[in-house]
Design an enzyme around this catalytic site. Structure first.
Site, PDB file in Angstrom:
ATOM      1  N   ASN A   1       9.203  -7.272   3.676  1.00  0.00           N
ATOM      2  CA  ASN A   1       9.089  -6.006   2.953  1.00  0.00           C
ATOM      3  C   ASN A   1      10.314  -5.125   3.220  1.00  0.00           C
ATOM      4  O   ASN A   1      10.803  -5.065   4.339  1.00  0.00           O
ATOM      5  CB  ASN A   1       7.799  -5.290   3.398  1.00  0.00           C
ATOM      6  N   GLY A   2      10.746  -4.468   2.149  1.00  0.00           N
ATOM      7  CA  GLY A   2      11.827  -3.502   2.273  1.00  0.00           C
ATOM      8  C   GLY A   2      12.955  -3.748   1.301  1.00  0.00           C
ATOM      9  O   GLY A   2      13.599  -4.789   1.331  1.00  0.00           O
TER      10      GLY A   2
ATOM     11  N   CYS B   1       3.217   3.455   9.663  1.00  0.00           N
ATOM     12  CA  CYS B   1       3.405   4.842   9.228  1.00  0.00           C
ATOM     13  C   CYS B   1       4.398   5.582  10.139  1.00  0.00           C
ATOM     14  O   CYS B   1       4.187   5.665  11.350  1.00  0.00           O
ATOM     15  CB  CYS B   1       2.064   5.562   9.233  1.00  0.00           C
TER      16      CYS B   1
ATOM     17  N   ARG C   1       8.366   0.694  -3.347  1.00  0.00           N
ATOM     18  CA  ARG C   1       9.022   1.677  -4.218  1.00  0.00           C
ATOM     19  C   ARG C   1       9.609   1.077  -5.490  1.00  0.00           C
ATOM     20  O   ARG C   1       9.714   1.758  -6.507  1.00  0.00           O
ATOM     21  CB  ARG C   1      10.111   2.400  -3.416  1.00  0.00           C
TER      22      ARG C   1
ATOM     23  N   ALA D   1       0.304   5.461  -0.110  1.00  0.00           N
ATOM     24  CA  ALA D   1      -0.610   6.600  -0.166  1.00  0.00           C
ATOM     25  C   ALA D   1      -0.264   7.469  -1.373  1.00  0.00           C
ATOM     26  O   ALA D   1       0.897   7.755  -1.633  1.00  0.00           O
ATOM     27  CB  ALA D   1      -0.504   7.405   1.121  1.00  0.00           C
TER      28      ALA D   1
ATOM     29  N   PRO E   1       0.842  -1.194   0.000  1.00  0.00           N
ATOM     30  CA  PRO E   1       0.000   0.000   0.000  1.00  0.00           C
ATOM     31  C   PRO E   1       0.873   1.238   0.000  1.00  0.00           C
ATOM     32  O   PRO E   1       1.831   1.319   0.776  1.00  0.00           O
ATOM     33  CB  PRO E   1      -0.792  -0.113   1.319  1.00  0.00           C
TER      34      PRO E   1
END
Ligand SMILES: Cc1cc2nc3c(=O)[nH]c(=O)nc-3n(C[C@H](O)[C@H](O)[C@H](O)COP(=O)(O)O)c2cc1C
Length: 410
Positions: free
Chosen positions: A239-240, A135, A264, A40, A38
């Site tokens: 993730n990352g 976040c 990304r 934003a 996800p």
């Protein structure tokens, strides 16, 4: 035209078989164990459609069958959803062929989280709910929200439990996405993972950074391995810093995770989902588009945004932030880049794209690697005395009630 043709598929090689079994998120079987993170302002219905098309094409290349990957919406605050703000109602839309319909919720309050989940479930608006506890944005953590929240174990448990219970009414699986913790001395991911598992979530995803790191440094994949060794009855997603299909395979090898979450790396590069599907199906086929094929993708992305916003001007404003990512590594001069970054109509976009040389080949390394947010580490803004206790005090309960009022992506 098919996405793979648009993007110029590299010669496909031999298939060696699936790298991982399908990913099970509750009742959903995700054939290619890949999740679009996800983001934003990015993973709206238009961008998800683009990624989905490329992911499906990869399924064809890789020869796998069944469901493809999971594409999560950008985060939606529970409060805005309960209030049915026009923006949040638009953000929860899915294309008719989107399946499973995945929505990420952000919440700081069990009652609001429950109400938002109940709305999604009873109105049949989602097939999967992800909860955002990652976040790192100061205006969110300052009030105790986002990646600061799992520090308060009781609050974390209450939010997760409430949403899982609502999801359970219609067999809608709930997942949790989190960071390692607040900083290196205030880690939360292992106990939060165990709590989420006990509360009945269908999977947990870990971004291997603390809130203090924001997007700086490198993601700690060792933590993903630790989580995988700790949380044993549900899938653990890593993730990352996955910038290529090879990175994804390496993460699986090094951590034992059950699937990967990619953010990304797919900015300006939605065909990464073709590569990922192919890689997980065991084929070496990779997409290496020419500049003309990249321009076609940019055009399609903008057209999908027009459909999403219902107006050309807004679509053009949105696509501007993607220009540098799409052109990364290509020999396009600053004049054209700057003009594209100010584009205000489809006609202007067409005219500018027509000036690019479509035959320019994929630049290789220059177009690959890191893209999107980076930045530096920082002291995390927190409510006063937040770190003193892992239980929520009355005073902090009042502070955190404000945390949903102004948020952005994490
Ligand atoms: C522009 C942007 C927006 C993001 N928005 C969200 C969000 O809404 N919800 C969330 O859980 N994470 C959000 N993230 C974090 C990503 O989902 C992901 O965890 C992070 O980028 C690390 O993965 P990556 O290295 O593959 O990018 C956002 C990241 C970026 C760059």
């Amino acid at each position: 035209m098919s996405p793979a043709r648009r993007a110029g598929e590299a010669a496909s090689g031999e298939t060696t078989g699936a790298v991982l079994p399908p990913l099970r998120i509750g009742r959903h079987v995700i054939e290619s164990p890949v999740v679009l993170a996800p983001m934003a302002g990015i993973t709206n219905r238009a961008f998800r459609r683009l990624c989905r098309e490329y992911g499906n094409e990869g399924r064809v290349i890789g020869g796998a069958s069944g469901a493809t990957s999971l594409y999560v919406s950008e985060m939606i605050t529970s409060r805005a959803l309960v209030e049915r703000t026009p923006e949040s109602m638009r953000l929860i839309e899915h294309d008719p062929d989107e399946s499973p319909r995945s929505i990420q919720l952000y919440s700081v309050d069990p009652a609001t989280a429950r109400a938002a989940a109940r709305m999604l479930v009873t109105e049949d608006r989602a097939d999967h709910i992800d909860l955002n506890f990652g976040c790192p944005v100061p205006k969110v953590t300052r009030k105790g929200g986002g990646s600061a929240l799992p520090w308060k174990k009781d609050l974390f448990k209450a939010i997760v439990g409430a949403v899982v219970e609502e999801g359970g009414r219609r067999d809608i699986p709930v997942t949790v996405k989190m960071r390692k913790g607040i900083d290196d001395v205030h880690l939360t991911y292992l106990d939060a993972g165990l709590t989420a598992e006990a509360e009945g979530v269908a999977a947990v995803a870990l971004h291997g950074r603390t809130a203090a790191q924001a997007y700086s440094g490198t993601a700690d994949w060792t933590a993903i391995r630790m989580l995988k060794e700790t949380v044993t009855s549900i899938p653990v997603l890593g993730n990352g810093d996955i910038w290529s299909a090879e990175d994804a395979l390496r993460m699986v090898r090094e951590t034992g995770c059950d699937g990967v979450v990619v953010g990304r790396g797919c900015l300006g590069r939605p065909w990464l989902f073709t590569d990922l599907a192919a890689a997980f199906a065991g084929t070496p086929a990779r997409v290496t588009p020419t500049l003309g094929e990249v321009a076609d993708t940019l055009r399609t992305h903008t057209a999908y945004l027009c459909d999403f916003y219902g107006e050309e001007e807004r679509a053009c404003r949105d696509i501007r932030k993607h220009i540098a990512w799409y052109l990364k590594g290509f020999p396009a001069g600053s004049t054209i880049r700057n003009s594209l970054a100010l584009v205000d109509s489809m006609a202007a976009l067409e005219a500018l794209l027509a000036t690019l040389d479509p035959e320019v080949p994929w630049p290789g390394e220059a177009a690959e690697g890191q893209r999107g947010r980076a930045g530096s580490s920082r002291t995390v803004a927190l409510p006063d005395r937040w770190l003193e206790s892992r239980e929520l005090s009355e005073e902090h309960r009042r502070t955190i009630a404000e945390a949903e009022l102004s948020v952005s992506g994490g």
